[in-house]
Each structure stands twice: as structure tokens, then as C-alpha cells.
Design a protein around this motif. Sequence first.
Motif, PDB file in Angstrom:
ATOM      1  N   TYR A 143       0.918  26.542  -4.657  1.00 18.56           N
ATOM      2  CA  TYR A 143       0.452  25.971  -3.508  1.00 18.56           C
ATOM      3  C   TYR A 143      -0.882  25.531  -3.325  1.00 18.56           C
ATOM      4  CZ  TYR A 143       4.500  28.718  -1.945  1.00 18.56           C
ATOM      5  OH  TYR A 143       5.915  29.067  -1.856  1.00 18.56           O
ATOM      6  N   GLY A 144      -1.307  24.400  -2.755  1.00 20.50           N
ATOM      7  CA  GLY A 144      -2.321  23.774  -2.510  1.00 20.50           C
ATOM      8  C   GLY A 144      -3.474  24.622  -1.546  1.00 20.50           C
ATOM      9  N   THR A 145      -4.833  24.949  -1.898  1.00 17.47           N
ATOM     10  CA  THR A 145      -5.497  25.735  -0.842  1.00 17.47           C
ATOM     11  C   THR A 145      -6.313  24.852  -0.269  1.00 17.47           C
ATOM     12  OG1 THR A 145      -7.002  25.779  -2.586  1.00 17.47           O
ATOM     13  CG2 THR A 145      -5.325  27.525  -2.719  1.00 17.47           C
ATOM     14  N   GLY A 146      -6.290  23.489  -0.369  1.00 18.91           N
ATOM     15  CA  GLY A 146      -7.235  22.569   0.463  1.00 18.91           C
ATOM     16  C   GLY A 146      -8.567  22.548  -0.268  1.00 18.91           C
ATOM     17  N   GLU A 147      -9.011  23.310  -1.423  1.00 16.31           N
ATOM     18  CA  GLU A 147      -9.898  23.107  -2.169  1.00 16.31           C
ATOM     19  C   GLU A 147      -9.535  22.485  -3.602  1.00 16.31           C
ATOM     20  OE1 GLU A 147     -11.529  26.943  -3.014  1.00 16.31           O
ATOM     21  OE2 GLU A 147     -11.352  27.609  -1.181  1.00 16.31           O
ATOM     22  N   ILE A 148     -10.365  21.320  -3.967  1.00 14.38           N
ATOM     23  CA  ILE A 148     -10.081  20.391  -5.197  1.00 14.38           C
ATOM     24  C   ILE A 148      -9.875  21.338  -6.409  1.00 14.38           C
ATOM     25  CG2 ILE A 148     -10.667  18.599  -3.816  1.00 14.38           C
ATOM     26  CD1 ILE A 148     -13.069  18.467  -5.493  1.00 14.38           C
ATOM     27  N   ARG A 163       0.889  -1.177  -0.104  1.00 16.86           N
ATOM     28  CA  ARG A 163      -0.010   0.212   0.088  1.00 16.86           C
ATOM     29  C   ARG A 163       0.884   1.156  -0.054  1.00 16.86           C
ATOM     30  NH1 ARG A 163      -2.810  -3.532  -1.001  1.00 16.86           N
ATOM     31  NH2 ARG A 163      -4.870  -4.387  -0.054  1.00 16.86           N
ATOM     32  N   ALA A 164       0.222   2.402  -0.593  1.00 15.14           N
ATOM     33  CA  ALA A 164       1.239   3.515  -0.401  1.00 15.14           C
ATOM     34  C   ALA A 164       0.209   4.858  -0.396  1.00 15.14           C
ATOM     35  CB  ALA A 164       1.953   3.866  -1.834  1.00 15.14           C
ATOM     36  N   THR A 165       0.422   5.818   0.279  1.00 15.90           N
ATOM     37  CA  THR A 165      -0.161   7.031   0.401  1.00 15.90           C
ATOM     38  C   THR A 165       0.542   8.015  -0.239  1.00 15.90           C
ATOM     39  OG1 THR A 165      -0.611   6.414   2.999  1.00 15.90           O
ATOM     40  CG2 THR A 165      -1.028   8.480   2.351  1.00 15.90           C
ATOM     41  N   ALA A 166      -0.539   8.753  -0.836  1.00 19.46           N
ATOM     42  CA  ALA A 166      -0.100   9.872  -1.871  1.00 19.46           C
ATOM     43  C   ALA A 166      -0.809  11.250  -1.308  1.00 19.46           C
ATOM     44  CB  ALA A 166      -0.392   9.702  -3.253  1.00 19.46           C
ATOM     45  N   LEU A 167       0.052  12.252  -1.397  1.00 20.60           N
ATOM     46  CA  LEU A 167      -0.574  13.709  -1.217  1.00 20.60           C
ATOM     47  C   LEU A 167      -0.976  14.433  -2.549  1.00 20.60           C
ATOM     48  CD1 LEU A 167      -0.756  15.711   1.160  1.00 20.60           C
ATOM     49  CD2 LEU A 167       1.539  16.518   0.176  1.00 20.60           C
ATOM     50  N   LEU A 168      -2.159  14.831  -2.391  1.00 18.70           N
ATOM     51  CA  LEU A 168      -2.925  15.409  -3.627  1.00 18.70           C
ATOM     52  C   LEU A 168      -2.094  16.811  -3.748  1.00 18.70           C
ATOM     53  CD1 LEU A 168      -6.611  14.699  -3.545  1.00 18.70           C
ATOM     54  CD2 LEU A 168      -4.848  13.521  -5.125  1.00 18.70           C
ATOM     55  N   LEU A 169      -2.137  17.428  -5.017  1.00 16.85           N
ATOM     56  CA  LEU A 169      -1.566  18.518  -5.233  1.00 16.85           C
ATOM     57  C   LEU A 169      -2.292  19.559  -4.751  1.00 16.85           C
ATOM     58  CD1 LEU A 169       0.302  19.827  -7.633  1.00 16.85           C
ATOM     59  CD2 LEU A 169      -1.733  20.115  -8.965  1.00 16.85           C
ATOM     60  N   THR A 170      -3.657  19.571  -4.409  1.00 15.43           N
ATOM     61  CA  THR A 170      -4.499  20.659  -3.791  1.00 15.43           C
ATOM     62  C   THR A 170      -4.481  20.695  -2.339  1.00 15.43           C
ATOM     63  OG1 THR A 170      -6.343  19.346  -4.037  1.00 15.43           O
ATOM     64  CG2 THR A 170      -6.029  20.915  -5.697  1.00 15.43           C
ATOM     65  N   ARG A 211      -8.765  24.514  -6.916  1.00 15.28           N
ATOM     66  CA  ARG A 211      -7.988  25.871  -6.848  1.00 15.28           C
ATOM     67  C   ARG A 211      -6.630  25.694  -6.446  1.00 15.28           C
ATOM     68  NH1 ARG A 211      -7.451  30.281  -3.539  1.00 15.28           N
ATOM     69  NH2 ARG A 211      -8.888  29.393  -1.671  1.00 15.28           N
ATOM     70  N   LEU A 212      -5.670  26.308  -7.009  1.00 14.90           N
ATOM     71  CA  LEU A 212      -4.286  26.288  -6.727  1.00 14.90           C
ATOM     72  C   LEU A 212      -4.042  27.799  -6.510  1.00 14.90           C
ATOM     73  CD1 LEU A 212      -2.809  23.593  -9.193  1.00 14.90           C
ATOM     74  CD2 LEU A 212      -3.256  23.423  -6.571  1.00 14.90           C
ATOM     75  N   ALA A 266      -5.414  29.558  -9.909  1.00  7.03           N
ATOM     76  CA  ALA A 266      -5.372  28.552 -10.967  1.00  7.03           C
ATOM     77  C   ALA A 266      -6.122  27.220 -10.748  1.00  7.03           C
ATOM     78  CB  ALA A 266      -3.838  27.901 -11.248  1.00  7.03           C
ATOM     79  N   ARG A 267      -6.697  26.824 -12.012  1.00  5.75           N
ATOM     80  CA  ARG A 267      -7.618  25.583 -11.875  1.00  5.75           C
ATOM     81  C   ARG A 267      -6.758  24.384 -12.198  1.00  5.75           C
ATOM     82  NH1 ARG A 267     -10.870  27.052 -15.294  1.00  5.75           N
ATOM     83  NH2 ARG A 267     -10.043  25.872 -16.944  1.00  5.75           N
ATOM     84  N   PRO A 268      -6.763  23.415 -11.270  1.00  8.96           N
ATOM     85  CA  PRO A 268      -5.840  22.134 -11.559  1.00  8.96           C
ATOM     86  C   PRO A 268      -6.273  21.440 -12.750  1.00  8.96           C
ATOM     87  CG  PRO A 268      -6.513  22.109  -9.147  1.00  8.96           C
ATOM     88  CD  PRO A 268      -7.393  23.080 -10.004  1.00  8.96           C
ATOM     89  N   ALA A 269      -5.390  20.941 -13.607  1.00 10.80           N
ATOM     90  CA  ALA A 269      -5.384  20.280 -14.744  1.00 10.80           C
ATOM     91  C   ALA A 269      -5.934  18.686 -14.608  1.00 10.80           C
ATOM     92  CB  ALA A 269      -4.276  20.411 -15.718  1.00 10.80           C
ATOM     93  N   ALA A 270      -5.642  18.343 -13.462  1.00 15.40           N
ATOM     94  CA  ALA A 270      -6.012  17.045 -13.122  1.00 15.40           C
ATOM     95  C   ALA A 270      -7.301  16.748 -12.572  1.00 15.40           C
ATOM     96  CB  ALA A 270      -5.021  16.259 -12.131  1.00 15.40           C
TER      97      ALA A 270
END
Length: 317
Positions: free
Chosen positions: A201-206, A174-181, A208-209, A260-264
Motif C-alpha cells: 500500500y502507498g503511504t503518501g511518502e515517496i 495527455r494522460a494522468t498516472a497514479l504513483l505507487l506511493t 515508503r510502502l 519497504a523502500r520503492p525500487a523506482a
Amino acid sequence: MVYPGAPAPRLGDSAGGTLPLLAWMALAVMLMVADQRGDFGQRARGYAAVAVEPVWWLAALPQRVGGWLGEQLASRSELQEENDRLRRELQVSSSRLHRLAAVAEENDRLRELLGGTRGFTLSAKLVGILDVDLDPTRQRLILEAGSEEGVTVGQAMIDAGGVLGQVIETGPHRATALLLTDSSHAIPVQVVRSGMRSIAYGTGEIDRLELRNIPQSGDIRVGDLLVTSGMGGRFPAGFPVGTVTELQPDDTRLFVVAQARPAARMDRGQEVLLVSNVRDAVDIGPPLPPPPEAEATPDPASGAAAADASAPTEGRE
């Protein structure tokens, strides 16, 4: 009625007018009976229709010719318009290809100057997603692969749209990944149009960067595409990160803050791709032979003792 002085009608005159009528009536009755019995009338009508068909075809010929000419003219006009449209698209595509070729040459020159990604290749691994945590204070993904499958901490995570985040912890399977936001995440980015570098920088909103501390003179606009710059070596260069949606001054009015709006697609998808730079194997040739053993340097003290020991021998000779 016979008028006085008029000649009296003769029997022959009356019979001469009536007999033909009776003959035609008899013929009509015979024909009706024959048609009823032998269906001669329908066959005669069929033969007549076959005989008259060329006449109808010739009568309708001008209309058919006019319709065919109209279709040909319309098709020619449509083909001409489509040809013009395709020619314009080809010109635009050719200009874009020339521009991309120029950009590729410029990138090659810059990589040669900076050392860039020379000597590296891209390693990719497809991994499924087990769980998603989109809490504003903790945005994580649980992946169904771990160190036993080759997953390592620091690998970049992307999907079909762009960068999703990075692996921060691994277990056997198993692995844990940190999201861009995630609010604790930051990624080096570059504006494709101008080449300006910054940090997203991530803002905590999926959706918005945030790019902070951009100089007032920074060449960035709404609609600019952000890609990974490759700085730091963790995220390979050139992957889409997001699109600038808003520019506004910060509290000090000295810098600009970009949204910015994330591309992913942060909240959908069943699989992700883990990518990382892997250094190319370089052929260094056959192994070098071991260095020759250094010759023993005589110790001065031992040399003097040997000389003393040999001196009496020479005297005796």
C-alpha cells in the motif's frame, strides 16, 4: 747550499732534470691551444665515452636483471591472484546461473499449472513526463501522450528501477498516472526469496510502502526483494516494486507490518515506460464453412391435408 767536502753540482745534471719538465709544459700548452682552436678535447671525450659505454652497461647489468626479475615475479603473483579471483567469481556465477535455471523451470511449471501469463506478451511504450505532483494527499504524473498515442487506463508505469504506478485517466494527447506511493494505491506483490504474496500500500511518502496483515508465520525478512506477482492482471509479473526495510508487529500483535523502500525513483526522471499484457494472436486455421441449412420438417397438419388431397386422385385412377 754546498757543504764542505761535497762535490760541486754539474751543469749537465741540472739541465737533465729541468728539460723534461719544460718539454711536458710545452706539450701541455700546445694541447691547450690546439683544443681551444680545433675543439679536439671535446671530440676526444666523446670518443672515450663511446668506448667506455659498454663498460657502464656491463656494470649496470646486474641491477637491471634484478629489477626485471622482480617485476616478473610481481606480475606473476598479481596474475595468479587475479586468476584465483576470477575462478572464484566464475564458480559463484555458475552456481547463480544454475539456480536461476532451476527457478525458471519452476516458474514454467507453475505457469502451466495456474495458467499464469501463458498466451500473453508484453507491450511497452516510452512516454515523456510533463508534470509531477508529489503532494502527500495526491501523487500524480502528467504524461505527454494520450489515447491518440495508444495510452489506455490501467497500463502499468515503470522506470529503470521498477514499478512507478499506473495510468488512471487519459485524454486525446495527455494522460494522468497514479504513483505507487499514493495513499490510495495498492499493488499485489510477491517476495522473491520465499514466494509469499501480499499487498503493498502507498503511504503518501515517496520513499515508503507498507505491507499490512502479514501472518506471524509469514516468510519475510528485512532485505527481501518485492516484485509484482501478476495477480489481477493489471501489473505484469516480475517487475521490481521495492525492498523490505523494517518489520514490526501491528497494534493487535497478531500480524506483522512491513515497511519497504520503492525500487523506482519517484522524484526524478524525464521519461517512463508504459507496459501491459497483450494476448498473443492464435492461429485458428481457415474459417469454418457455414453450417448447412436444416431440412424443412413437414408440419403434421399440412401433411394430413396433402394426404387428403391426394386420396381422391388415387381413387379416380
